[in-house]
Motif scaffolding. Structure first.
Motif, PDB file in Angstrom:
ATOM      1  N   THR A   1       0.913  -1.149  -0.079  1.00  0.00           N
ATOM      2  CA  THR A   1       0.097   0.062  -0.006  1.00  0.00           C
ATOM      3  C   THR A   1       0.885   1.364  -0.202  1.00  0.00           C
ATOM      4  OG1 THR A   1      -0.308  -0.129   2.435  1.00  0.00           O
ATOM      5  CG2 THR A   1      -1.933  -1.064   1.131  1.00  0.00           C
ATOM      6  N   ASN A   2       2.126   1.505   0.778  1.00  0.00           N
ATOM      7  CA  ASN A   2       2.470   2.565   1.123  1.00  0.00           C
ATOM      8  C   ASN A   2       3.657   3.056  -0.193  1.00  0.00           C
ATOM      9  OD1 ASN A   2       3.957   4.691   1.958  1.00  0.00           O
ATOM     10  ND2 ASN A   2       4.458   3.684   4.132  1.00  0.00           N
ATOM     11  N   TRP A   3       2.843   3.464  -1.232  1.00  0.00           N
ATOM     12  CA  TRP A   3       3.418   3.767  -2.404  1.00  0.00           C
ATOM     13  C   TRP A   3       4.663   4.905  -2.186  1.00  0.00           C
ATOM     14  CZ3 TRP A   3       2.976   8.722  -4.714  1.00  0.00           C
ATOM     15  CH2 TRP A   3       1.564   9.244  -4.350  1.00  0.00           C
ATOM     16  N   ARG A   4       4.197   5.819  -1.305  1.00  0.00           N
ATOM     17  CA  ARG A   4       5.136   7.113  -1.018  1.00  0.00           C
ATOM     18  C   ARG A   4       6.609   6.541  -0.607  1.00  0.00           C
ATOM     19  NH1 ARG A   4       2.031  11.718  -1.644  1.00  0.00           N
ATOM     20  NH2 ARG A   4      -0.251  11.503  -1.493  1.00  0.00           N
ATOM     21  N   ARG A   5       6.490   5.625   0.292  1.00  0.00           N
ATOM     22  CA  ARG A   5       7.615   5.107   0.889  1.00  0.00           C
ATOM     23  C   ARG A   5       8.174   4.410  -0.245  1.00  0.00           C
ATOM     24  NH1 ARG A   5      10.714   4.209   5.174  1.00  0.00           N
ATOM     25  NH2 ARG A   5      11.178   2.238   5.519  1.00  0.00           N
ATOM     26  N   ALA A   6       7.700   3.637  -1.035  1.00  0.00           N
ATOM     27  CA  ALA A   6       8.340   2.794  -2.197  1.00  0.00           C
ATOM     28  C   ALA A   6       9.008   3.771  -3.108  1.00  0.00           C
ATOM     29  CB  ALA A   6       7.400   2.088  -2.979  1.00  0.00           C
ATOM     30  N   ILE A   7       8.615   4.781  -3.450  1.00  0.00           N
ATOM     31  CA  ILE A   7       9.053   5.899  -4.296  1.00  0.00           C
ATOM     32  C   ILE A   7      10.229   6.595  -3.561  1.00  0.00           C
ATOM     33  CG2 ILE A   7       8.809   8.205  -5.427  1.00  0.00           C
ATOM     34  CD1 ILE A   7       5.813   7.253  -6.078  1.00  0.00           C
ATOM     35  N   ALA A   8      10.065   6.912  -2.477  1.00  0.00           N
ATOM     36  CA  ALA A   8      11.200   7.367  -1.641  1.00  0.00           C
ATOM     37  C   ALA A   8      12.489   6.507  -1.932  1.00  0.00           C
ATOM     38  CB  ALA A   8      11.038   7.659  -0.134  1.00  0.00           C
ATOM     39  N   GLN A   9      12.289   5.179  -1.608  1.00  0.00           N
ATOM     40  CA  GLN A   9      13.302   4.241  -1.577  1.00  0.00           C
ATOM     41  C   GLN A   9      13.843   4.093  -2.877  1.00  0.00           C
ATOM     42  OE1 GLN A   9      11.471   0.734   0.093  1.00  0.00           O
ATOM     43  NE2 GLN A   9      12.023   1.674   2.372  1.00  0.00           N
ATOM     44  N   ALA A  10      13.071   3.870  -3.895  1.00  0.00           N
ATOM     45  CA  ALA A  10      13.348   3.753  -5.138  1.00  0.00           C
ATOM     46  C   ALA A  10      14.107   4.600  -5.967  1.00  0.00           C
ATOM     47  CB  ALA A  10      12.047   3.612  -6.237  1.00  0.00           C
ATOM     48  N   ARG A  11      13.869   6.025  -5.630  1.00  0.00           N
ATOM     49  CA  ARG A  11      14.608   7.118  -6.081  1.00  0.00           C
ATOM     50  C   ARG A  11      16.309   7.114  -5.767  1.00  0.00           C
ATOM     51  NH1 ARG A  11      13.704  12.382  -2.837  1.00  0.00           N
ATOM     52  NH2 ARG A  11      13.469  13.472  -4.807  1.00  0.00           N
ATOM     53  N   GLU A  12      16.494   6.368  -4.663  1.00  0.00           N
ATOM     54  CA  GLU A  12      17.783   6.394  -4.299  1.00  0.00           C
ATOM     55  C   GLU A  12      18.755   5.031  -5.159  1.00  0.00           C
ATOM     56  OE1 GLU A  12      18.071   6.254  -0.017  1.00  0.00           O
ATOM     57  OE2 GLU A  12      17.330   8.346   0.280  1.00  0.00           O
ATOM     58  N   HIS A  13      17.906   4.350  -5.764  1.00  0.00           N
ATOM     59  CA  HIS A  13      18.623   3.240  -6.381  1.00  0.00           C
ATOM     60  C   HIS A  13      18.912   3.731  -7.745  1.00  0.00           C
ATOM     61  CE1 HIS A  13      17.087   1.065  -2.992  1.00  0.00           C
ATOM     62  NE2 HIS A  13      15.893   0.833  -3.506  1.00  0.00           N
ATOM     63  N   ARG A  14      18.287   4.845  -8.090  1.00  0.00           N
ATOM     64  CA  ARG A  14      18.553   5.388  -9.687  1.00  0.00           C
ATOM     65  C   ARG A  14      19.708   5.589  -9.904  1.00  0.00           C
ATOM     66  NH1 ARG A  14      14.511  10.124 -10.095  1.00  0.00           N
ATOM     67  NH2 ARG A  14      16.368  10.993  -9.270  1.00  0.00           N
ATOM     68  N   ILE A  15      20.672   5.957  -9.207  1.00  0.00           N
ATOM     69  CA  ILE A  15      22.130   6.262  -9.648  1.00  0.00           C
ATOM     70  C   ILE A  15      22.897   4.906  -9.846  1.00  0.00           C
ATOM     71  CG2 ILE A  15      22.255   8.583  -8.672  1.00  0.00           C
ATOM     72  CD1 ILE A  15      23.841   7.303  -6.259  1.00  0.00           C
ATOM     73  N   ALA A  16      22.412   3.926  -9.474  1.00  0.00           N
ATOM     74  CA  ALA A  16      22.981   2.540  -9.743  1.00  0.00           C
ATOM     75  C   ALA A  16      22.332   1.655 -10.722  1.00  0.00           C
ATOM     76  CB  ALA A  16      23.191   1.760  -8.365  1.00  0.00           C
ATOM     77  N   CYS A  17      21.142   1.990 -11.383  1.00  0.00           N
ATOM     78  CA  CYS A  17      20.424   1.019 -11.833  1.00  0.00           C
ATOM     79  C   CYS A  17      19.840   1.601 -13.567  1.00  0.00           C
ATOM     80  CB  CYS A  17      19.277   0.488 -11.346  1.00  0.00           C
ATOM     81  SG  CYS A  17      19.625  -0.268  -9.683  1.00  0.00           S
TER      82      CYS A  17
END
Lengths: 143, 460
Positions: A59-75
């Motif tokens: 459910t907690n999509w805001r948290r998912a996005i906050a986490q996902a954005r930090e992976h961007r520089i590696a993926c």
């Protein structure tokens, strides 16, 4: 697995189901991959070696996005995965502005709905890419 | 020596909490003026403190007597163990047990029974006298005894440092909680009066500090501020150590910051020097000449300790954080790397040094190669059990922790130099510029403190 079933099973079970679906679709999938101070729920590697980081949430999509954005520089791509057919309009707005893909569930067939192009096309940082490859290497992945 | 420190402005104080911090306090000894040690640390490792202040740094120090701990639910100062029958049990942490033993009297009696001290326990003037005598003696003698036994006192006497004695003695104190502060304030007042008499008689060469620990809610209460100011203004102490419970300057509302400034104005008008025991850049600016030295000084720990709750909270998972100079706060490494990469500051080492940090540690670590910024985020996989399953996370390596701390200490030195020399207008303008520059990267929440600080400083 329907949306209700996913919620009943809990997040870990849902993530395991997503992992199996991606594997069946030909992705090489690794769960709970350490990167910097975090763990990526799933890293899916396509046949071309492109890496997609996926944060799985019920459910907690805001948290998912906050986490996902930090992976961007590696993926090559980052995505959030929720047991619903499509993002809400407010979710979609944030996903678009952050360059994050959405992985949902087909309402009727109960299959994963993968976006055709989950890659963000933005700049990666070689150092972070190296860290991710090291973590995946420890799990048996080789480029 | 005492007059020399009291006569200075913008005192940079650092807290010593664990033995491994000694080497940093020794290496950076020229960057700060005062060491603060909590009494439980003095009780737990007096030898390490003696070595630190008597040999490795030769720096003035003070002891926070932490008497407020006796007023709290003892559960917070206990550790979990099992009794002889294998049942869960709680016993006092060793360091607290040793501190209580050092204090004796009603404080020890209550703590030994795992009970909190109440104002009624100290209604008898004799009990107040006993607590003051024991708490002051503990501060005056515990480290000094070890310094003399370690054989470094002759050197200290030679260089005219009062061998092992703290720079000042701190009167016992209790926490002022919103809703129940008057009775504790009255008790603090009696502690101060009694401590003044005892210091004059037993330690005439020492100065006396008061400690004021209060809820942030009281900062917004003008009546409470007035009452507190009156007590401390009449206490004839030489300085006040301030600790606002759990007040992070980075998250404080304008009301809280304005209340803090009002309290400091009142104490300053009473000619009292105030040192914030847990403060960050906002407090440092208040200690600077541009803010008329509203604070006498500011203390911080080794990378952490710019705020602290009276009730301790758990440590959490170790995480690499990089102190981003423009934001004056530590930022989780992945967040810092994401933003700096997006802004192009990791394009080259020279760009990084020009736009982010040019301190000695950053120059040494990058060594001309921007990718070496990765060393601030290096981790090693650690497996541990969480919620019944094994998980793996990257913990910062020893080298990562070392360079993050060195960078932080370098920035603190630079910040204190800035507030001693720069005008308030310049500082405020830099805060606003940083807010604009990073607002779209960290979001409003990530930079709002800069605007809140700037507004509060503008209103001085």
């Amino acid at each position: 697995m329907g949306q209700v079933a996913a919620a009943t099973m809990g997040e870990e079970a849902f993530a395991a189901w997503v992992e199996s679906q991606l594997s069946e679709a030909g992705w090489q999938v690794f769960a709970e991959v350490p990167l910097m101070n975090r763990r990526i729920d799933l890293v899916a590697v396509d046949p071309d070696g492109r890496m997609l980081a996926i944060e799985v949430k019920l459910t907690n999509w805001r948290r998912a996005i906050a986490q996902a954005r930090e992976h961007r520089i590696a993926c090559d791509g980052v995505a959030v995965c929720l047991p619903r057919p499509a993002p809400t309009s407010s979710m979609k707005e944030v996903l678009t502005s952050e360059g994050i893909a959405f992985i949902g569930m087909e309402a009727e067939s109960e299959l994963l709905r993968m976006p055709p192009h989950p890659w963000h096309g933005q700049r990666k940082w070689s150092v972070a890419v190296g860290w991710l490859e090291r973590s995946l290497g420890a799990r048996g992945w080789a480029r | 020596m005492n007059d020399a420190l009291l006569g200075q402005d913008a005192i940079h104080a650092v807290r010593f909490s664990v033995a491994s911090e000694s080497k940093y306090l020794a290496e950076y000894r020229d960057d700060y003026q005062l060491i603060v040690v909590n009494a439980n640390i003095v009780a737990h490792m007096p030898g390490a403190v003696a070595k630190l202040v008597g040999e490795r740094t030769i720096k003035p120090y003070i002891v926070d007597p932490q008497t407020y701990a006796f007023q709290q639910d003892p559960f917070y100062v206990c550790r979990e163990t099992v009794d002889e029958l294998g049942r869960p049990a709680f016993v006092l942490k060793k360091s607290v047990q040793k501190m209580a033993t050092g204090y004796g009297g009603v404080l020890l009696d209550r703590m030994a029974a795992l009970q909190a001290v109440t104002p009624e326990d100290l209604s008898d003037p004799g009990a107040v006298v006993e607590v003051c005598a024991n708490v002051l003696r503990f501060q005056a003698e515990t480290v000094e005894t070890r310094v003399r036994s370690e054989g470094v006192s002759e050197y200290l006497d030679f260089v005219n440092v009062n061998a092992g004695r703290p720079y000042a003695l701190v009167a016992p104190y209790f926490y002022l909680e919103a809703g129940a502060w008057r009775e504790w304030l009255d008790l603090n007042s009696r502690f101060l009066e009694c401590s003044r008499n005892q210091v004059d008689e037993a330690y005439p060469e020492s100065v006396l500090f008061a400690e004021l620990v209060l809820s942030a809610d009281l900062l917004a209460d003008p009546d409470a501020r007035d009452a507190i100011r009156s007590v401390y203004a009449e206490a004839s102490c030489d300085a006040v150590l301030l600790w606002v419970d759990d007040m992070s300057e980075h998250e404080a509302t304008p009301q809280v910051l304005n209340g803090l400034v009002s309290l400091l104005r009142g104490l300053k008008a009473a000619d009292l020097r105030v040192l914030n025991l847990y403060g960050g850049y906002f407090s440092e600016v208040l200690a600077g000449s541009g803010a008329s030295n509203l604070l006498w000084g500011v203390c911080h720990g080794m990378e952490y300790g710019e705020d602290r709750g009276v009730v301790p909270v758990g440590g959490g998972i170790p995480m690499a954080k990089y102190y981003l100079p423009a934001l004056h706060r530590r930022v989780r490494y992945p967040e810092a790397a994401r933003v700096l990469l997006a802004k192009g500051y990791l394009d080259s080492a020279s760009m990084f040094h020009a736009e982010v940090c040019g301190c000695g540690t950053c120059r040494q670590v990058l060594n001309g190669v921007a990718e070496n910024f990765g060393k601030f985020g290096e981790g090693e996989p650690v497996r541990f059990r969480r919620r019944g399953s094994i998980v793996e996370l990257n913990y910062p390596t020893s080298e990562t922790k070392d360079i993050c701390l060195r960078h932080y200490l370098n920035r603190k030195r630079i910040e204190f130099e800035t507030v001693r020399n720069a005008g308030l207008d310049q500082i405020v303008s830099e805060l606003r510029a940083a807010s604009s520059m990073y607002g779209s990267d960290f979001g409003s929440r990530g930079v709002v403190h800069l605007r809140t600080w700037a507004d509060a400083l503008d209103a001085l």
